[in-house]
Design a protein around this motif. Sequence first.
Motif, short mmCIF file in Angstrom:
data_model
loop_
_atom_site.label_atom_id
_atom_site.label_comp_id
_atom_site.label_asym_id
_atom_site.label_seq_id
_atom_site.Cartn_x
_atom_site.Cartn_y
_atom_site.Cartn_z
N GLN A 103 -52.13 12.98 -8.79
CA GLN A 103 -51.21 12.41 -9.78
C GLN A 103 -51.93 11.44 -10.72
O GLN A 103 -51.70 11.43 -11.93
N LEU A 104 -52.83 10.63 -10.16
CA LEU A 104 -53.52 9.61 -10.97
C LEU A 104 -54.60 10.22 -11.87
O LEU A 104 -54.81 9.75 -12.99
N SER A 105 -55.26 11.26 -11.37
CA SER A 105 -56.40 11.82 -12.11
C SER A 105 -55.99 12.94 -13.06
O SER A 105 -56.73 13.28 -13.98
N GLY A 106 -54.83 13.55 -12.80
CA GLY A 106 -54.43 14.71 -13.60
C GLY A 106 -55.11 15.99 -13.15
O GLY A 106 -54.93 17.04 -13.76
N GLU A 107 -55.90 15.93 -12.07
CA GLU A 107 -56.57 17.11 -11.52
C GLU A 107 -55.61 17.83 -10.57
O GLU A 107 -55.18 17.27 -9.56
N ASP A 108 -55.26 19.09 -10.89
CA ASP A 108 -54.29 19.84 -10.09
C ASP A 108 -54.90 20.53 -8.88
O ASP A 108 -54.18 20.94 -7.97
N ASP A 109 -56.22 20.69 -8.90
CA ASP A 109 -56.89 21.45 -7.84
C ASP A 109 -57.04 20.58 -6.59
O ASP A 109 -57.84 19.64 -6.55
N MET A 110 -56.27 20.92 -5.55
CA MET A 110 -56.29 20.14 -4.31
C MET A 110 -57.67 20.13 -3.67
O MET A 110 -58.11 19.11 -3.10
N GLN A 111 -58.39 21.26 -3.75
CA GLN A 111 -59.70 21.36 -3.12
C GLN A 111 -60.72 20.46 -3.81
O GLN A 111 -61.56 19.85 -3.14
N LYS A 112 -60.65 20.38 -5.14
CA LYS A 112 -61.59 19.49 -5.86
C LYS A 112 -61.36 18.04 -5.46
O LYS A 112 -62.32 17.27 -5.29
N VAL A 113 -60.11 17.65 -5.32
CA VAL A 113 -59.81 16.28 -4.92
C VAL A 113 -60.29 16.04 -3.49
O VAL A 113 -60.87 14.99 -3.17
N LYS A 114 -60.07 17.02 -2.62
CA LYS A 114 -60.51 16.90 -1.22
C LYS A 114 -62.03 16.69 -1.16
O LYS A 114 -62.53 15.82 -0.43
N SER A 115 -62.77 17.47 -1.96
CA SER A 115 -64.23 17.34 -1.95
C SER A 115 -64.67 15.97 -2.45
O SER A 115 -65.62 15.37 -1.90
N ALA A 116 -64.00 15.45 -3.48
CA ALA A 116 -64.35 14.12 -4.01
C ALA A 116 -64.08 13.04 -2.96
O ALA A 116 -64.90 12.11 -2.78
N LEU A 117 -62.97 13.14 -2.25
CA LEU A 117 -62.66 12.16 -1.20
C LEU A 117 -63.67 12.25 -0.07
O LEU A 117 -64.08 11.22 0.50
N GLN A 118 -64.11 13.47 0.26
CA GLN A 118 -65.13 13.63 1.30
C GLN A 118 -66.45 13.01 0.89
O GLN A 118 -67.15 12.41 1.72
N ARG A 119 -66.81 13.12 -0.39
CA ARG A 119 -68.06 12.50 -0.86
C ARG A 119 -67.98 10.98 -0.76
O ARG A 119 -68.95 10.32 -0.36
N LEU A 120 -66.84 10.42 -1.14
CA LEU A 120 -66.68 8.97 -1.06
C LEU A 120 -66.69 8.50 0.40
O LEU A 120 -67.19 7.41 0.71
N ARG A 121 -66.14 9.32 1.28
CA ARG A 121 -66.15 8.97 2.72
C ARG A 121 -67.57 9.05 3.27
O ARG A 121 -68.01 8.20 4.04
#
Length: 464
Positions: free
Chosen positions: A422-440
């Motif tokens: 919602q905050l980024s405007g990115e609709d792809d759930m997998q892309k968001v998941k990968s970004a969160l995994q990188r930050l983790r």
Amino acid sequence: MEVRRIDQDEIKAILDLNEDHFNDVKSKRIAPAKLQETFVAFANADGGDIFIGVEDKSEPGERVVGFNEQEEANGILSTLLEETNPSVENLVVEFLEAAGNGLILHIGIPKSPKVHYTASGDCYIRINASKRKIKGERVTQLAYSKGAEPYERKALPDVDIDDITDSKHLADYMHRVSSHLQPETFLRKQRLLTKKDADRVPNVGCVLLFDEEPQATLETRCAVKVYRLRTTEKEYKREQLAEMPVTINGPVEIVIASTIAQVAKYIDGESFDDNGTLVKLSYPSEALKEILVNAVIHRDYSLNDDIHVRIFDNRIEIQSPGKLPGYMNLGNLYDERFSRNPNLVRMLHNLPDPVNHDIGEGLDTAKNELKKAGLVDPVFEENDNAFIVTIRHQKLASIEDVVLQYFENNPEASIGNKLVRQLSGEDDMQKVKSALQRLRANGTIKLEDENASPFNYRYVKAQG
């Protein structure tokens, strides 16, 4: 025909449907001719889904009362598929097997580029949760709106053909395309004259291209109004206008060039205050050009309204009369091609160094140019009877940057995949998941609850 077994969740989803602009449920007892009215209404509007074999919510008792076998629906299918004029293409037709309750007939109807009629010759459109019968001028307007009947070919018997053949704009155009035909012959060969009784007279496209003052000749408004507004608010007040709107008239080529120049004049060297930071307005000129050109050549000229270009402090809005034509919708803008004004598009494209790319390529160019400039993608919407493009002066941010900014503003909060989208405007759930995994992985964030299931992961800012 395909039969698909559905579970209780899917049955519940069908029963929970609100009958609206896109959805309807019907009893299997409905008369085929009556159902055809709803079917035609969906095809003539924005498409939708009909589920047959479902009783209305107001009816007592079991709501799913389906067909015992497929043959029971033959009368309905024959009427809808064979007796609708013209037939509706690209339908989804399937039976849904609802355990113990028979077969639900599901018909998925696309938005159609044609105007459709029932077997009795009636035309309907879908409006909210109901259908409305239309006739006469309303049907003609529907055809113009869809692009099924190009308004640009409408004959204008009151226009003196000599006014066009003597036009300096026509002479200049013929010189640039190296035509040595007589002007009237040239217009006829380019389908810019329409037969009216025994004569051929200028049509709307001809006037838009070559008349000295199309805005005075045509019955509908066809100018462009450009506004400069000193605000970032969605709604604006008259006192926020930097000056009175500039109205741009003339043949389409002049309108396009003058609009591009006027917009550039308003934004060149301008800046605005963004929460204490002075931000210089900088939009890629090619992106603006492509979107402005699209607005002029693809608008619905049968509607009595101008194009409105509103330049706010933090965005530009281009409002063009008419919804998307044919089978076009907000989801296929970058993939499909359909022109409401094919002659207009073709005539401009035949020029050396044309202002318009091939149909549909302009939006791809605009999107790519905005990305090169580090700005977010344009936003498209349909509102009432208009198509609106918004170009925001908003820098692209990576998903990681969005998450870091969130924790900077909310250090004690947690965040999940849905909120990041919602905050980024990115609709792809997998892309968001990968970004969160990188930050983790780099220790920036951590799981709020190590025992949570992956679908319920929420993250908090890592300490230290």
